[in-house]
Structures are given as C-alpha cells and as structure tokens.
Design a protein around this motif. Structure first.
Motif, mmCIF file in Angstrom:
data_model
loop_
_atom_site.group_PDB
_atom_site.id
_atom_site.type_symbol
_atom_site.label_atom_id
_atom_site.label_comp_id
_atom_site.label_asym_id
_atom_site.label_seq_id
_atom_site.Cartn_x
_atom_site.Cartn_y
_atom_site.Cartn_z
ATOM 1 N N LEU A 53 -35.153 -28.496 26.571
ATOM 2 C CA LEU A 53 -34.669 -27.340 26.287
ATOM 3 C C LEU A 53 -36.145 -26.496 25.793
ATOM 4 O O LEU A 53 -36.272 -25.414 26.260
ATOM 5 C CB LEU A 53 -33.966 -27.165 25.012
ATOM 6 C CG LEU A 53 -33.567 -25.843 24.336
ATOM 7 C CD1 LEU A 53 -32.556 -25.154 25.571
ATOM 8 C CD2 LEU A 53 -32.684 -25.971 23.194
ATOM 9 N N ASN A 54 -37.216 -27.181 25.281
ATOM 10 C CA ASN A 54 -38.582 -26.412 25.151
ATOM 11 C C ASN A 54 -39.093 -26.400 26.417
ATOM 12 O O ASN A 54 -39.465 -25.006 26.486
ATOM 13 C CB ASN A 54 -39.182 -27.272 24.012
ATOM 14 C CG ASN A 54 -40.508 -26.829 23.872
ATOM 15 O OD1 ASN A 54 -40.631 -25.592 23.167
ATOM 16 N ND2 ASN A 54 -41.533 -27.407 24.695
ATOM 17 N N ASP A 55 -39.145 -27.148 27.369
ATOM 18 C CA ASP A 55 -39.757 -26.849 28.539
ATOM 19 C C ASP A 55 -39.157 -25.849 29.203
ATOM 20 O O ASP A 55 -39.634 -24.837 29.726
ATOM 21 C CB ASP A 55 -39.512 -28.058 29.533
ATOM 22 C CG ASP A 55 -40.568 -29.258 28.987
ATOM 23 O OD1 ASP A 55 -41.285 -28.988 28.197
ATOM 24 O OD2 ASP A 55 -40.296 -30.391 29.558
ATOM 25 N N PHE A 56 -37.682 -25.638 29.163
ATOM 26 C CA PHE A 56 -36.921 -24.778 29.811
ATOM 27 C C PHE A 56 -37.255 -23.066 29.345
ATOM 28 O O PHE A 56 -37.583 -22.291 29.963
ATOM 29 C CB PHE A 56 -35.530 -25.005 30.093
ATOM 30 C CG PHE A 56 -34.896 -23.864 30.654
ATOM 31 C CD1 PHE A 56 -34.671 -23.896 32.042
ATOM 32 C CD2 PHE A 56 -34.065 -22.709 29.921
ATOM 33 C CE1 PHE A 56 -33.692 -22.762 32.605
ATOM 34 C CE2 PHE A 56 -33.348 -21.763 30.478
ATOM 35 C CZ PHE A 56 -33.186 -21.805 31.874
ATOM 36 N N LEU A 57 -37.251 -23.091 27.964
ATOM 37 C CA LEU A 57 -37.525 -21.851 27.471
ATOM 38 C C LEU A 57 -38.781 -21.223 27.362
ATOM 39 O O LEU A 57 -39.132 -20.059 27.553
ATOM 40 C CB LEU A 57 -36.863 -22.173 25.951
ATOM 41 C CG LEU A 57 -35.222 -22.230 25.540
ATOM 42 C CD1 LEU A 57 -35.063 -22.447 23.865
ATOM 43 C CD2 LEU A 57 -34.464 -21.184 26.253
ATOM 44 N N VAL A 86 -22.861 -17.206 24.399
ATOM 45 C CA VAL A 86 -23.681 -16.222 23.730
ATOM 46 C C VAL A 86 -24.447 -15.387 24.469
ATOM 47 O O VAL A 86 -24.698 -14.199 24.129
ATOM 48 C CB VAL A 86 -24.710 -17.061 22.736
ATOM 49 C CG1 VAL A 86 -25.563 -16.193 22.227
ATOM 50 C CG2 VAL A 86 -23.775 -17.899 21.580
ATOM 51 N N LEU A 87 -25.250 -16.092 25.461
ATOM 52 C CA LEU A 87 -25.666 -15.257 26.460
ATOM 53 C C LEU A 87 -24.845 -14.164 27.050
ATOM 54 O O LEU A 87 -25.250 -12.983 27.257
ATOM 55 C CB LEU A 87 -26.125 -15.944 27.519
ATOM 56 C CG LEU A 87 -27.723 -16.961 27.112
ATOM 57 C CD1 LEU A 87 -28.245 -17.643 28.485
ATOM 58 C CD2 LEU A 87 -28.784 -15.809 26.629
ATOM 59 N N LEU A 141 -34.225 -14.493 23.431
ATOM 60 C CA LEU A 141 -32.790 -14.527 23.823
ATOM 61 C C LEU A 141 -31.829 -15.352 22.559
ATOM 62 O O LEU A 141 -30.479 -14.905 22.464
ATOM 63 C CB LEU A 141 -32.466 -15.066 25.202
ATOM 64 C CG LEU A 141 -33.010 -14.131 26.200
ATOM 65 C CD1 LEU A 141 -32.639 -14.792 27.389
ATOM 66 C CD2 LEU A 141 -32.627 -12.727 26.057
ATOM 67 N N PHE A 142 -32.232 -16.247 21.946
ATOM 68 C CA PHE A 142 -31.464 -17.191 21.069
ATOM 69 C C PHE A 142 -32.243 -16.887 19.658
ATOM 70 O O PHE A 142 -31.889 -17.510 18.724
ATOM 71 C CB PHE A 142 -31.761 -18.486 21.428
ATOM 72 C CG PHE A 142 -31.297 -18.894 22.880
ATOM 73 C CD1 PHE A 142 -29.654 -18.775 23.002
ATOM 74 C CD2 PHE A 142 -31.971 -18.897 23.858
ATOM 75 C CE1 PHE A 142 -29.328 -19.164 24.208
ATOM 76 C CE2 PHE A 142 -31.516 -19.228 25.012
ATOM 77 C CZ PHE A 142 -30.167 -19.215 25.462
ATOM 78 N N ASP A 143 -33.025 -15.830 19.398
ATOM 79 C CA ASP A 143 -33.559 -15.700 18.273
ATOM 80 C C ASP A 143 -34.290 -16.860 17.426
ATOM 81 O O ASP A 143 -34.064 -17.058 16.210
ATOM 82 C CB ASP A 143 -32.585 -15.100 17.175
ATOM 83 C CG ASP A 143 -32.075 -13.646 17.491
ATOM 84 O OD1 ASP A 143 -32.984 -12.715 18.328
ATOM 85 O OD2 ASP A 143 -30.805 -13.506 17.379
#
Length: 136
Positions: free
Chosen positions: A62-66, A106-107, A74-76
């Motif tokens: 997730l970190n790599d992607f974000l 959510v998106l 986008l996810f605050d």
C-alpha cells in the motif's frame, strides 16, 4: 487597496465584482476536476496495489502504491498504516479483497461528490453569466 479604501469598498462583506466571483468559481472547478481525474486514475490502478498477487494488500504494498501515485491525500492520510487502520476491519494487518472493495467505494463516493460540486458550480456560473450583467 487605496482605491477600495477611498471608494468605501474595503468592507469584507461588500459584494465581489462579477468577474472575480466567476474566476474564483472557475478555479474551484479546475481543482475539483483535477482531483476527479486523479481519483479515476487511481481507481483504474487499484489492482496494482496487490503487487505479489496473493489477494492481500500489505502496508508495504500500500505504501509503495500510494507513494508512487501520490494518493495519500485521497484517504486523508500521511502513511500507509493510517489507511490500513481505517479499512482493516478484521484487524489482521492487511487489506483483503472485501476491505479493498470498501476502499474503492470511498474513492467512488469522493469522486461522485466532487462531480456533483462541479456540476452545481457550472450551473451557478451559467446562471451568473446568462442572468447577470455579464454576457458572453
């Protein structure tokens, strides 16, 4: 500044010139449109989050992607752990497919909200330019 003071226009509650109001609204529309485009881009790439294809999205994935997509805002959130904490309902430390669906929802909700704002602002601008003193 001095002109406004001399003309008695320094009151912050005074109506803004039509051009300034239209420009402000247009800038908001542009910003919202860019955010919608970003969300749509992220939505199209969500399957890339699960880099190893094991059906789970870890904090590292997730970190790599974000980070790569510049999508934390986008996810605050400012780090992957915050996003996992928000969406990891079974508290196993990663996002499974059901939790990823919720993240996508959510998106989607955010995108639809922004699209509604854009449409409302465009309608207001149309009323202002067609019904106001400024005709284009």
């Amino acid at each position: 500044e001095h002109y406004a003071e001399v003309m008695g226009l320094d009151d912050s509650n005074a109506p803004r010139p039509l051009f300034e109001a239209i420009l402000d609204r247009t800038l908001k529309i542009v910003g919202w449109t860019k955010e919608v485009d970003h969300i749509m881009d992220i939505e199209g790439k969500m399957d890339q989050m699960d880099a190893d294809g094991d059906g789970k999205v870890t904090k590292v994935e997730l970190n790599d992607f974000l980070a790569r997509e510049g999508a934390y805002e986008l996810f605050d959130a400012t780090e992957a752990a915050e996003v996992v904490k928000k969406f990891d309902k079974n508290d196993n430390g990663y996002l499974d497919m059901e939790e990823m669906r919720e993240l996508k929802q959510v998106l989607q909700k955010r995108r639809e909200e922004l699209q509604g704002r854009i449409e409302a602002a465009k309608q207001a601008e149309e009323k202002t330019t067609n019904g106001g003193s400024m005709r284009m």
